[in-house]
Design an enzyme around this catalytic site. Structure first.
Site, mmCIF file in Angstrom:
data_model
loop_
_atom_site.group_PDB
_atom_site.id
_atom_site.type_symbol
_atom_site.label_atom_id
_atom_site.label_comp_id
_atom_site.label_asym_id
_atom_site.label_seq_id
_atom_site.Cartn_x
_atom_site.Cartn_y
_atom_site.Cartn_z
ATOM 1 N N SER A 73 0.687 -1.138 -0.108
ATOM 2 C CA SER A 73 -0.006 0.078 -0.034
ATOM 3 C C SER A 73 0.929 1.246 0.040
ATOM 4 O O SER A 73 0.421 2.311 -0.153
ATOM 5 C CB SER A 73 -1.012 -0.013 1.255
ATOM 6 N N LYS A 76 0.435 3.372 -2.918
ATOM 7 C CA LYS A 76 -0.959 4.057 -3.134
ATOM 8 C C LYS A 76 -0.610 5.540 -3.307
ATOM 9 O O LYS A 76 -1.133 6.366 -4.134
ATOM 10 C CB LYS A 76 -1.820 3.700 -2.113
ATOM 11 N N TYR A 198 -3.341 -2.478 -10.136
ATOM 12 C CA TYR A 198 -3.135 -2.377 -8.679
ATOM 13 C C TYR A 198 -2.638 -3.576 -8.005
ATOM 14 O O TYR A 198 -1.708 -3.301 -7.234
ATOM 15 C CB TYR A 198 -4.715 -2.375 -7.869
ATOM 16 N N TYR A 250 -4.373 4.532 7.697
ATOM 17 C CA TYR A 250 -5.586 3.876 7.701
ATOM 18 C C TYR A 250 -6.107 4.383 9.089
ATOM 19 O O TYR A 250 -6.332 5.557 9.394
ATOM 20 C CB TYR A 250 -5.409 2.256 7.722
ATOM 21 N N VAL A 268 1.201 -3.425 3.913
ATOM 22 C CA VAL A 268 1.232 -4.650 4.855
ATOM 23 C C VAL A 268 2.458 -5.759 4.356
ATOM 24 O O VAL A 268 2.816 -6.602 5.082
ATOM 25 C CB VAL A 268 -0.101 -5.718 4.436
HETATM 26 O O1 DON Z 1 -4.879 -4.702 -1.261
HETATM 27 C C1 DON Z 1 -4.295 -5.482 -0.889
HETATM 28 O O2 DON Z 1 -4.651 -6.576 -0.179
HETATM 29 C C2 DON Z 1 -2.908 -5.162 -0.819
HETATM 30 N N1 DON Z 1 -2.165 -5.657 -2.045
HETATM 31 C C3 DON Z 1 -2.224 -4.262 -0.234
HETATM 32 C C4 DON Z 1 -2.846 -3.805 1.017
HETATM 33 C C5 DON Z 1 -2.014 -3.061 1.856
HETATM 34 O O3 DON Z 1 -0.664 -3.022 1.910
HETATM 35 C C6 DON Z 1 -2.725 -2.551 2.844
HETATM 36 N N2 DON Z 1 -1.951 -2.045 3.875
HETATM 37 N N3 DON Z 1 -1.732 -1.959 4.951
#
Ligand code: DON
Length: 329
Positions: A73, A76, A198, A250, A268
């Site tokens: 993320s 993003k 994405y 978040y 993540v």
């Molecule tokens: O959308 C997802 O599940 C992941 N590819 C990205 C999520 C992410 O890193 C959100 N984080 N904290």
């Protein structure tokens, strides 16, 4: 791999500070490695790296700062910045808001007044941004994005194909979000193409040093301090940093703004990037995450550095506008 320093100088104050933060938090075993995307669970839970890159082009690093992990993320923020440049702020705002949602990153919730995702830092908003990039750039969208990310990092970045495959195989919730975006008008093209972009952008392999350099590129008004090449457009950087400040962590974003007080974005994969405007980028990597999906040791390191150097936007040492200062003397 343990990088002690990438600077030619003896350990200076910044280097000593990240070493202290590393020493203080290296034994914190709270949190768990993400496993909802199976490939992510292969990360070494004990990895911990911290890096600082300055807007003048120096880099300081300690611990596992050159261990690769996927950007997830954190991408993003940089993708949002590119969409602002490519589609323009009005078009972007017609698809995604800039309000903190207070909800988890994968929440299936939209702004009740506009039907848009709340902001580009949660999955729904990031998928809408990916859709916009596909709409404007077509099949070149990913290469465009990877090239700009690479300019910001100062080296050619690549995709972790195993993580990408794992994301595609397990991203059912994101598929549901993409189809709801289409129904709501926040996505106008193919949901599959937006999702593919994405998933791929989340699977770009980086290190803590890369994140620090990418942060330093934001701090340096979009220009990579080492290469002197432009990765991001100036006004888009300001808008992006604002959304990182309010929404980058978040449903921990409020707490983060209160305690740490700098624009940041987590992923993540265990990475966090933070930006001190016109001065430094900070990158951390530690894959044990808290319940909200943020790196436990990463947060602890940022808190310590923010306290030690007065990094908080509202720290008493931060004087705000130097322009106003010249007028009120
Ligand atoms: O959308 C997802 O599940 C992941 N590819 C990205 C999520 C992410 O890193 C959100 N984080 N904290």
């Amino acid at each position: 791999m343990q990088v002690q320093s990438q600077s030619t100088e003896p350990m200076g104050e910044l280097h000593l500070a990240i070493q202290r933060a590393w020493d203080t938090h290296k034994s914190n075993d709270d949190g768990t490695v993400a496993d909802y995307i199976p490939e992510l669970s292969k990360a070494n839970p004990n990895d911990f790296g911290i890096a600082i890159a300055t807007a003048g082009g120096k880099v300081y690093a300690v611990g596992d700062a050159e261990v690769p992990f996927t950007i997830q993320s954190v991408s993003k923020a940089f993708a949002f910045c590119l969409a602002l440049e490519i589609a323009g702020p009005q078009k972007v705002m017609s698809r995604v808001g800039v309000e903190p949602s207070g909800d988890p990153f994968n929440a299936i919730l939209f702004d009740p007044e506009t039907n848009r995702p709340f902001n580009p830092m949660v999955n729904a908003g990031a998928i809408a941004i990916a859709g916009l990039l596909c709409e404007y750039l077509g099949k070149d969208a990913f290469d465009f994005l990877l090239n700009r990310f690479s300019i910001a990092a100062g080296r050619k970045l690549t995709v972790d194909e195993e993580v990408y495959r794992s994301e595609c195989e397990t991203g059912h919730r994101n598929r549901a979000i993409a189809h709801l975006l289409l129904a709501n008008g926040a996505l106008t093209g193919s949901p599959d193409k937006a999702l593919d972009l994405y998933f791929k952008q989340c699977s770009i392999s980086v290190t803590a040093v890369d994140l620090a350099r990418m942060g330093a590129t934001f701090a340096n008004m979009g220009q990579n301090p080492m290469e002197k090449s432009i990765a991001f457009e100036l006004t888009a950087v300001r808008r992006t940093l604002s959304v990182m400040f309010t929404c980058g962590m978040y449903d921990y974003a409020g707490h983060w703004a209160y305690d740490v007080g700098i624009p940041a974005k987590s992923g993540v994969g265990g990475g966090i990037v933070g930006v001190i405007n016109r001065q430094i980028g900070i990158g951390t990597y530690a894959p044990r995450l808290d319940k909200k999906g943020n790196s436990v040791r990463g947060i602890a390191a940022f808190e310590m550095l923010a306290e030690e150097f007065g990094l908080h936007a509202f720290d008493c040492t931060n004087v705000g506008s130097t322009f106003i200062a010249s007028l009120i003397r």
